[in-house]
Scaffold this motif. Structure first.
Motif, mmCIF file in Angstrom:
data_model
loop_
_atom_site.group_PDB
_atom_site.id
_atom_site.type_symbol
_atom_site.label_atom_id
_atom_site.label_comp_id
_atom_site.label_asym_id
_atom_site.label_seq_id
_atom_site.Cartn_x
_atom_site.Cartn_y
_atom_site.Cartn_z
ATOM 1 N N LEU A 56 4.571 -2.150 7.331
ATOM 2 C CA LEU A 56 5.092 -3.463 6.959
ATOM 3 C C LEU A 56 4.479 -3.990 5.665
ATOM 4 O O LEU A 56 4.798 -5.088 5.230
ATOM 5 N N GLY A 57 3.599 -3.188 5.053
ATOM 6 C CA GLY A 57 3.070 -3.521 3.737
ATOM 7 C C GLY A 57 1.775 -4.303 3.717
ATOM 8 O O GLY A 57 1.320 -4.719 2.649
ATOM 9 N N PHE A 58 1.145 -4.505 4.858
ATOM 10 C CA PHE A 58 -0.134 -5.200 4.858
ATOM 11 C C PHE A 58 -1.185 -4.321 4.180
ATOM 12 O O PHE A 58 -1.169 -3.100 4.327
ATOM 13 N N THR A 59 -2.084 -4.953 3.439
ATOM 14 C CA THR A 59 -3.160 -4.223 2.781
ATOM 15 C C THR A 59 -4.185 -3.772 3.817
ATOM 16 O O THR A 59 -4.206 -4.287 4.948
ATOM 17 N N LEU A 60 -5.052 -2.858 3.417
ATOM 18 C CA LEU A 60 -6.108 -2.416 4.333
ATOM 19 C C LEU A 60 -7.002 -3.586 4.727
ATOM 20 O O LEU A 60 -7.406 -3.694 5.890
ATOM 21 N N ASP A 61 -7.318 -4.465 3.781
ATOM 22 C CA ASP A 61 -8.148 -5.625 4.110
ATOM 23 C C ASP A 61 -7.439 -6.536 5.110
ATOM 24 O O ASP A 61 -8.067 -7.054 6.037
ATOM 25 N N GLN A 62 -6.138 -6.747 4.925
ATOM 26 C CA GLN A 62 -5.394 -7.570 5.869
ATOM 27 C C GLN A 62 -5.358 -6.912 7.245
ATOM 28 O O GLN A 62 -5.520 -7.588 8.263
ATOM 29 N N VAL A 63 -5.167 -5.605 7.293
ATOM 30 C CA VAL A 63 -5.162 -4.882 8.572
ATOM 31 C C VAL A 63 -6.528 -5.015 9.239
ATOM 32 O O VAL A 63 -6.620 -5.278 10.449
ATOM 33 N N ARG A 64 -7.569 -4.865 8.447
ATOM 34 C CA ARG A 64 -8.925 -5.000 8.982
ATOM 35 C C ARG A 64 -9.109 -6.387 9.606
ATOM 36 O O ARG A 64 -9.628 -6.526 10.719
#
Length: 139
Positions: A56-64
């Protein structure tokens, strides 16, 4: 499950799973006597969450951050909502960029009525971004 098994079940590549482990997105799995990584269902669930978030395009930081927030189910959704709002703004920015890109390509690429490449407006438009070069100078 061995890494190949969990890769098949999640649709992730083996290297991606190792990368997510190095990045701390999943806990290091226990190892077998033969030093193989052995994953369990919590790894599967977490990797599925990460994959869906990344799709869905979330960044790794956002996923974290989302993973951290998901660990305490009693917390408010406010932080999740803010992460999603930031992501939506980024999607909207990208959509605007894509619309502008489409308009540009349509403007100069809507059909070329030239008979030769030397007079082709598409080639000319693509070449105009190259300093000191025109379509007839490209070989």
């Amino acid at each position: 499950m061995k890494i190949g098994d969990i890769a098949n079940r999640t649709g992730l590549k083996v290297e991606t799973i190792r990368f997510y482990e190095r990045e701390g997105l999943i806990d290091a799995p226990r190892r077998s006597d033969g030093n193989y990584r052995l994953y369990n269902h919590s790894h599967l669930d977490r990797l599925s969450f990460v994959k869906r978030s990344r799709d869905l395009g979330f960044t790794l930081d956002q996923v974290r951050d989302l993973l951290r927030l998901a660990e305490n189910t009693r917390n408010s959704c406010d932080e999740v909502d803010e992460i999603v709002a930031v992501h939506i703004r980024e999607i909207d920015r990208k959509l605007g960029d894509l619309a502008a890109l489409r308009d540009e390509v349509v403007r100069w690429g809507g059909g070329c009525d030239a008979n030769t490449i030397a007079n082709c407006k598409v080639i000319d438009a693509l070449s105009s971004g190259l300093p000191g070069q025109r379509a007839d100078a490209i070989t």
